[in-house]
Design a protein around this motif. Structure first.
Motif, PDB file in Angstrom:
ATOM      1  N   LEU A   3       0.812  -1.207   0.000  1.00 29.94           N
ATOM      2  CA  LEU A   3       0.000   0.000   0.000  1.00 29.94           C
ATOM      3  C   LEU A   3       0.847   1.259   0.000  1.00 29.94           C
ATOM      4  N   SER A   4       2.143   1.111  -0.286  1.00 26.51           N
ATOM      5  CA  SER A   4       2.984   2.294  -0.316  1.00 26.51           C
ATOM      6  C   SER A   4       3.131   2.793  -1.740  1.00 26.51           C
ATOM      7  N   PRO A   5       3.241   4.115  -1.908  1.00 22.95           N
ATOM      8  CA  PRO A   5       3.390   4.658  -3.251  1.00 22.95           C
ATOM      9  C   PRO A   5       4.690   4.187  -3.878  1.00 22.95           C
ATOM     10  N   GLN A   6       4.676   4.043  -5.179  1.00 24.05           N
ATOM     11  CA  GLN A   6       5.884   3.717  -5.922  1.00 24.05           C
ATOM     12  C   GLN A   6       6.154   4.860  -6.885  1.00 24.05           C
ATOM     13  N   PRO A   7       7.149   5.690  -6.613  1.00 19.89           N
ATOM     14  CA  PRO A   7       7.442   6.791  -7.522  1.00 19.89           C
ATOM     15  C   PRO A   7       7.906   6.259  -8.869  1.00 19.89           C
ATOM     16  N   PRO A   8       7.854   7.080  -9.932  1.00 16.28           N
ATOM     17  CA  PRO A   8       8.223   6.625 -11.263  1.00 16.28           C
ATOM     18  C   PRO A   8       9.577   5.939 -11.346  1.00 16.28           C
ATOM     19  N   ALA A   9      10.546   6.336 -10.522  1.00 16.90           N
ATOM     20  CA  ALA A   9      11.872   5.741 -10.587  1.00 16.90           C
ATOM     21  C   ALA A   9      11.983   4.473  -9.748  1.00 16.90           C
ATOM     22  N   THR A  11      11.635   0.563  -8.349  1.00 17.23           N
ATOM     23  CA  THR A  11      11.955  -0.697  -9.001  1.00 17.23           C
ATOM     24  C   THR A  11      10.721  -1.250  -9.702  1.00 17.23           C
ATOM     25  N   ALA A  12      10.932  -2.235 -10.509  1.00 19.70           N
ATOM     26  CA  ALA A  12       9.855  -2.819 -11.316  1.00 19.70           C
ATOM     27  C   ALA A  12       8.730  -3.353 -10.434  1.00 19.70           C
ATOM     28  N   VAL A  13       7.548  -3.357 -11.008  1.00 20.43           N
ATOM     29  CA  VAL A  13       6.383  -3.934 -10.357  1.00 20.43           C
ATOM     30  C   VAL A  13       6.625  -5.446 -10.281  1.00 20.43           C
ATOM     31  N   PRO A  14       6.256  -6.112  -9.180  1.00 16.42           N
ATOM     32  CA  PRO A  14       6.491  -7.558  -9.072  1.00 16.42           C
ATOM     33  C   PRO A  14       5.903  -8.340 -10.253  1.00 16.42           C
ATOM     34  N   ALA A  15       6.558  -9.423 -10.602  1.00 11.63           N
ATOM     35  CA  ALA A  15       6.164 -10.239 -11.762  1.00 11.63           C
ATOM     36  C   ALA A  15       4.712 -10.703 -11.670  1.00 11.63           C
ATOM     37  N   ALA A  16       4.249 -11.080 -10.486  1.00 10.50           N
ATOM     38  CA  ALA A  16       2.864 -11.548 -10.329  1.00 10.50           C
ATOM     39  C   ALA A  16       1.871 -10.421 -10.619  1.00 10.50           C
ATOM     40  N   ILE A 127      -6.463   7.816 -23.583  1.00  6.34           N
ATOM     41  CA  ILE A 127      -6.146   8.426 -22.294  1.00  6.34           C
ATOM     42  C   ILE A 127      -4.874   7.743 -21.811  1.00  6.34           C
ATOM     43  N   GLU A 128      -3.854   8.553 -21.552  1.00  5.03           N
ATOM     44  CA  GLU A 128      -2.594   8.033 -21.042  1.00  5.03           C
ATOM     45  C   GLU A 128      -2.476   8.398 -19.564  1.00  5.03           C
ATOM     46  N   ILE A 129      -2.197   7.388 -18.758  1.00  8.04           N
ATOM     47  CA  ILE A 129      -2.089   7.566 -17.306  1.00  8.04           C
ATOM     48  C   ILE A 129      -0.642   7.337 -16.900  1.00  8.04           C
ATOM     49  N   ALA A 130      -0.003   8.382 -16.394  1.00  7.98           N
ATOM     50  CA  ALA A 130       1.362   8.279 -15.879  1.00  7.98           C
ATOM     51  C   ALA A 130       1.263   7.741 -14.457  1.00  7.98           C
ATOM     52  N   VAL A 131       1.516   6.457 -14.300  1.00  8.61           N
ATOM     53  CA  VAL A 131       1.295   5.771 -13.022  1.00  8.61           C
ATOM     54  C   VAL A 131       2.432   6.079 -12.044  1.00  8.61           C
ATOM     55  N   ASP A 132       2.049   6.566 -10.865  1.00  8.33           N
ATOM     56  CA  ASP A 132       3.040   6.842  -9.831  1.00  8.33           C
ATOM     57  C   ASP A 132       2.760   6.084  -8.537  1.00  8.33           C
ATOM     58  N   ARG A 133       1.682   5.306  -8.536  1.00  6.32           N
ATOM     59  CA  ARG A 133       1.361   4.485  -7.357  1.00  6.32           C
ATOM     60  C   ARG A 133       0.718   3.196  -7.831  1.00  6.32           C
ATOM     61  N   VAL A 134       1.210   2.092  -7.284  1.00 11.24           N
ATOM     62  CA  VAL A 134       0.643   0.775  -7.583  1.00 11.24           C
ATOM     63  C   VAL A 134       0.292   0.121  -6.262  1.00 11.24           C
TER      64      VAL A 134
END
Length: 139
Positions: A3-9, A11-16, A127-134
């Motif tokens: 539940l923590s934000p992931q800034p654009p820089a 690490t990669a989103v987990p494989a699952a 619509i392009e969404i610049a994702v900064d939180r996953v």
């Protein structure tokens, strides 16, 4: 659960999570804000570009979601894909893109994910969404 934000820089989103986001059997709920501040939620198909941290939604310029974003450029949005108690939410800022090359690129990605081309009505945009939180659970 993350539940923590992931800034654009970050690490990669987990494989699952990547696998879940790229499953063509899923659709997502796309949330924007109307000009009066109320929520608009619509089911959508989308694509996810992990390298660019960019989600794309094909739509038309006259759709409520596009009009909401045009009324407030740079608005934050959420795209949530759910399967039972497994879910991933992508959050970020969104833009309505009218550039034909970027629309065509979005349509190619859509066709690759869903095995068929998206509808091509007059006024089609992406619509392009610049994702900064996953955010995710049970992936």
């Amino acid at each position: 659960m993350s539940l923590s934000p992931q800034p654009p820089a970050a690490t990669a989103v987990p494989a699952a999570v990547e696998a879940f986001l790229n499953d063509p059997q899923h659709v997502a709920a796309f949330t924007t804000l109307r000009p009066d501040g109320t929520l608009h939620v619509a089911p959508v198909r989308f694509t996810w570009d992990a390298a660019a941290r960019l989600a794309r939604v094909m739509t038309v310029l006259t759709s409520r979601k596009a009009r909401n974003l045009l009324a407030a450029p740079g608005s934050r949005v959420a795209l949530c894909q759910v399967d039972g108690f497994t879910w991933v939410t992508l959050e970020g800022t969104a833009a309505v893109v009218k550039d034909p090359a970027r629309i065509a690129h979005g349509a190619r990605l859509y066709a690759k994910r869903y095995w068929s081309a998206p509808p091509a009505p007059p006024g089609r945009v992406v619509i392009e969404i610049a994702v900064d939180r996953v955010l995710h659970l049970n992936t």
